[in-house]
Write a protein that holds these residues in place. Structure first.
Motif, PDB file in Angstrom:
ATOM      1  N   MET A   1      20.529  95.944  10.071  1.00 50.20           N
ATOM      2  CA  MET A   1      21.976  95.886   9.851  1.00 50.20           C
ATOM      3  C   MET A   1      22.617  95.036  10.947  1.00 50.20           C
ATOM      4  O   MET A   1      22.364  95.242  12.123  1.00 50.20           O
ATOM      5  CB  MET A   1      22.518  97.319   9.883  1.00 50.20           C
ATOM      6  CG  MET A   1      23.957  97.426   9.604  1.00 50.20           C
ATOM      7  SD  MET A   1      24.226  97.622   7.849  1.00 50.20           S
ATOM      8  CE  MET A   1      25.960  97.846   7.824  1.00 50.20           C
ATOM      9  N   LEU A   2      23.417  94.077  10.532  1.00 52.87           N
ATOM     10  CA  LEU A   2      24.129  93.248  11.501  1.00 52.87           C
ATOM     11  C   LEU A   2      25.349  94.011  12.011  1.00 52.87           C
ATOM     12  O   LEU A   2      26.015  94.715  11.249  1.00 52.87           O
ATOM     13  CB  LEU A   2      24.589  91.947  10.852  1.00 52.87           C
ATOM     14  CG  LEU A   2      23.500  90.967  10.441  1.00 52.87           C
ATOM     15  CD1 LEU A   2      24.112  89.786   9.696  1.00 52.87           C
ATOM     16  CD2 LEU A   2      22.735  90.485  11.651  1.00 52.87           C
ATOM     17  N   PRO A   3      25.671  93.859  13.285  1.00 51.01           N
ATOM     18  CA  PRO A   3      26.870  94.524  13.812  1.00 51.01           C
ATOM     19  C   PRO A   3      28.137  93.944  13.188  1.00 51.01           C
ATOM     20  O   PRO A   3      28.182  92.758  12.837  1.00 51.01           O
ATOM     21  CB  PRO A   3      26.818  94.254  15.307  1.00 51.01           C
ATOM     22  CG  PRO A   3      25.769  93.237  15.531  1.00 51.01           C
ATOM     23  CD  PRO A   3      24.939  93.127  14.305  1.00 51.01           C
ATOM     24  N   GLN A   4      29.149  94.782  13.088  1.00 49.30           N
ATOM     25  CA  GLN A   4      30.425  94.348  12.521  1.00 49.30           C
ATOM     26  C   GLN A   4      31.383  93.956  13.639  1.00 49.30           C
ATOM     27  O   GLN A   4      31.366  94.547  14.718  1.00 49.30           O
ATOM     28  CB  GLN A   4      31.055  95.460  11.695  1.00 49.30           C
ATOM     29  CG  GLN A   4      30.308  95.767  10.417  1.00 49.30           C
ATOM     30  CD  GLN A   4      31.085  96.720   9.522  1.00 49.30           C
ATOM     31  OE1 GLN A   4      32.008  97.395   9.954  1.00 49.30           O
ATOM     32  NE2 GLN A   4      30.716  96.756   8.263  1.00 49.30           N
ATOM     33  N   LEU A   5      32.208  92.967  13.347  1.00 49.45           N
ATOM     34  CA  LEU A   5      33.281  92.564  14.248  1.00 49.45           C
ATOM     35  C   LEU A   5      34.613  92.821  13.558  1.00 49.45           C
ATOM     36  O   LEU A   5      34.754  92.532  12.368  1.00 49.45           O
ATOM     37  CB  LEU A   5      33.201  91.073  14.568  1.00 49.45           C
ATOM     38  CG  LEU A   5      32.150  90.591  15.546  1.00 49.45           C
ATOM     39  CD1 LEU A   5      32.202  89.074  15.657  1.00 49.45           C
ATOM     40  CD2 LEU A   5      32.355  91.204  16.911  1.00 49.45           C
TER      41      LEU A   5
ATOM     42  N   GLY B   1      33.823  92.536   2.400  1.00 49.15           N
ATOM     43  CA  GLY B   1      32.817  93.026   3.332  1.00 49.15           C
ATOM     44  C   GLY B   1      31.651  93.703   2.645  1.00 49.15           C
ATOM     45  O   GLY B   1      30.620  93.961   3.269  1.00 49.15           O
ATOM     46  N   MET B   2      31.770  93.978   1.360  1.00 54.74           N
ATOM     47  CA  MET B   2      30.703  94.660   0.626  1.00 54.74           C
ATOM     48  C   MET B   2      29.480  93.756   0.441  1.00 54.74           C
ATOM     49  O   MET B   2      28.353  94.192   0.601  1.00 54.74           O
ATOM     50  CB  MET B   2      31.207  95.134  -0.738  1.00 54.74           C
ATOM     51  CG  MET B   2      32.323  96.157  -0.663  1.00 54.74           C
ATOM     52  SD  MET B   2      31.771  97.724  -0.012  1.00 54.74           S
ATOM     53  CE  MET B   2      30.812  98.314  -1.381  1.00 54.74           C
ATOM     54  N   ARG B   3      29.705  92.507   0.099  1.00 54.90           N
ATOM     55  CA  ARG B   3      28.596  91.583  -0.143  1.00 54.90           C
ATOM     56  C   ARG B   3      27.825  91.305   1.147  1.00 54.90           C
ATOM     57  O   ARG B   3      26.608  91.249   1.141  1.00 54.90           O
ATOM     58  CB  ARG B   3      29.135  90.276  -0.726  1.00 54.90           C
ATOM     59  CG  ARG B   3      28.166  89.549  -1.585  1.00 54.90           C
ATOM     60  CD  ARG B   3      28.780  88.355  -2.287  1.00 54.90           C
ATOM     61  NE  ARG B   3      30.141  88.571  -2.747  1.00 54.90           N
ATOM     62  CZ  ARG B   3      30.859  87.687  -3.416  1.00 54.90           C
ATOM     63  NH1 ARG B   3      30.351  86.512  -3.713  1.00 54.90           N
ATOM     64  NH2 ARG B   3      32.081  87.946  -3.798  1.00 54.90           N
ATOM     65  N   THR B   4      28.546  91.134   2.254  1.00 57.64           N
ATOM     66  CA  THR B   4      27.853  90.894   3.516  1.00 57.64           C
ATOM     67  C   THR B   4      27.087  92.144   3.946  1.00 57.64           C
ATOM     68  O   THR B   4      25.958  92.043   4.415  1.00 57.64           O
ATOM     69  CB  THR B   4      28.831  90.473   4.630  1.00 57.64           C
ATOM     70  OG1 THR B   4      29.907  91.392   4.689  1.00 57.64           O
ATOM     71  CG2 THR B   4      29.348  89.070   4.406  1.00 57.64           C
ATOM     72  N   ALA B   5      27.684  93.312   3.767  1.00 58.31           N
ATOM     73  CA  ALA B   5      27.001  94.554   4.141  1.00 58.31           C
ATOM     74  C   ALA B   5      25.729  94.753   3.320  1.00 58.31           C
ATOM     75  O   ALA B   5      24.705  95.191   3.846  1.00 58.31           O
ATOM     76  CB  ALA B   5      27.942  95.746   3.961  1.00 58.31           C
ATOM     77  N   ALA B   6      25.778  94.414   2.053  1.00 56.53           N
ATOM     78  CA  ALA B   6      24.619  94.598   1.178  1.00 56.53           C
ATOM     79  C   ALA B   6      23.516  93.577   1.453  1.00 56.53           C
ATOM     80  O   ALA B   6      22.372  93.782   1.048  1.00 56.53           O
ATOM     81  CB  ALA B   6      25.049  94.509  -0.284  1.00 56.53           C
ATOM     82  N   ASN B   7      23.839  92.488   2.134  1.00 57.08           N
ATOM     83  CA  ASN B   7      22.871  91.417   2.356  1.00 57.08           C
ATOM     84  C   ASN B   7      22.598  91.148   3.833  1.00 57.08           C
ATOM     85  O   ASN B   7      22.160  90.049   4.191  1.00 57.08           O
ATOM     86  CB  ASN B   7      23.358  90.131   1.681  1.00 57.08           C
ATOM     87  CG  ASN B   7      23.307  90.237   0.184  1.00 57.08           C
ATOM     88  OD1 ASN B   7      22.242  90.141  -0.405  1.00 57.08           O
ATOM     89  ND2 ASN B   7      24.456  90.460  -0.440  1.00 57.08           N
ATOM     90  N   CYS B   8      22.830  92.125   4.676  1.00 64.14           N
ATOM     91  CA  CYS B   8      22.656  91.938   6.122  1.00 64.14           C
ATOM     92  C   CYS B   8      21.270  91.412   6.478  1.00 64.14           C
ATOM     93  O   CYS B   8      21.128  90.525   7.320  1.00 64.14           O
ATOM     94  CB  CYS B   8      22.910  93.243   6.864  1.00 64.14           C
ATOM     95  SG  CYS B   8      24.651  93.572   7.126  1.00 64.14           S
TER      96      CYS B   8
END
Length: 173
Positions: A1-5, A66-73
């Motif tokens: 999981m990539l960190p969120q900013l 943010g859903m697409r980025t979260a699903a493709n981290c």
């Protein structure tokens, strides 16, 4: 999981020249609305054409919500060698924070939104006509439902292909 900013933290990194913002949506979505200064890099093209992030800079990925980025981290992390983040809340979060967004209201709606509008309108028309005129019109709603099911199972959406040919969706030179 990539960190969120947060949008503010991302904006600060971008202003300092310590990051590059990549929008992973499709071109039709990007054309209508995007973060000012974002680079369009559709998710579907990342594996074939890896990102070039300048040394000393981080990659920040965004989509609409943010859903697409979260699903493709995992996929996103694999295309960069340095630090990478996802924008919390995506473009919607960025805009809600009052940060600059480029909008082109003359650009057509995103193709999938057009499909949703057309499918919903056809279902409503079929049900309305089925109730008011003749039960045979319920077949319109059934046909659209079958088409959406087929699109979900196969990944081929005939309505999207048809709408892509509409005059308002044609790219002008």
């Amino acid at each position: 999981m990539l960190p969120q900013l947060t949008p503010k933290d991302a904006a600060d990194l971008l202003a300092q020249g310590r990051a590059v913002l990549f929008d992973i949506r499709d071109p039709d979505e990007f054309a209508r609305r995007h973060v000012k200064g974002a680079h369009l890099r559709p998710l579907a093209t990342l594996a074939a054409d890896p990102l070039q992030v300048p040394a000393g800079q981080a990659a920040i990925f965004t989509c609409r919500s943010g859903m697409r980025t979260a699903a493709n981290c995992e996929r996103l992390a694999a295309v960069v060698s340095g630090p990478a983040y996802v924008l919390d809340g995506g473009l919607d979060g960025w805009a809600a924070a009052g940060l600059p967004v480029v909008e082109n209201r003359k650009a057509p709606l995103e193709l999938m939104r057009q499909v949703q509008i057309a499918a919903g309108g056809l279902v409503l028309a079929g049900v309305g006509l089925g109730l008011a005129v003749h039960p045979g019109f319920f077949g319109i709603a059934a046909f659209v439902g079958a088409g959406l099911t087929f699109a979900g199972v196969t990944g081929f959406c005939g309505m999207a292909r048809l709408l892509a040919l509409a005059p308002w969706n044609r790219v002008t030179a």
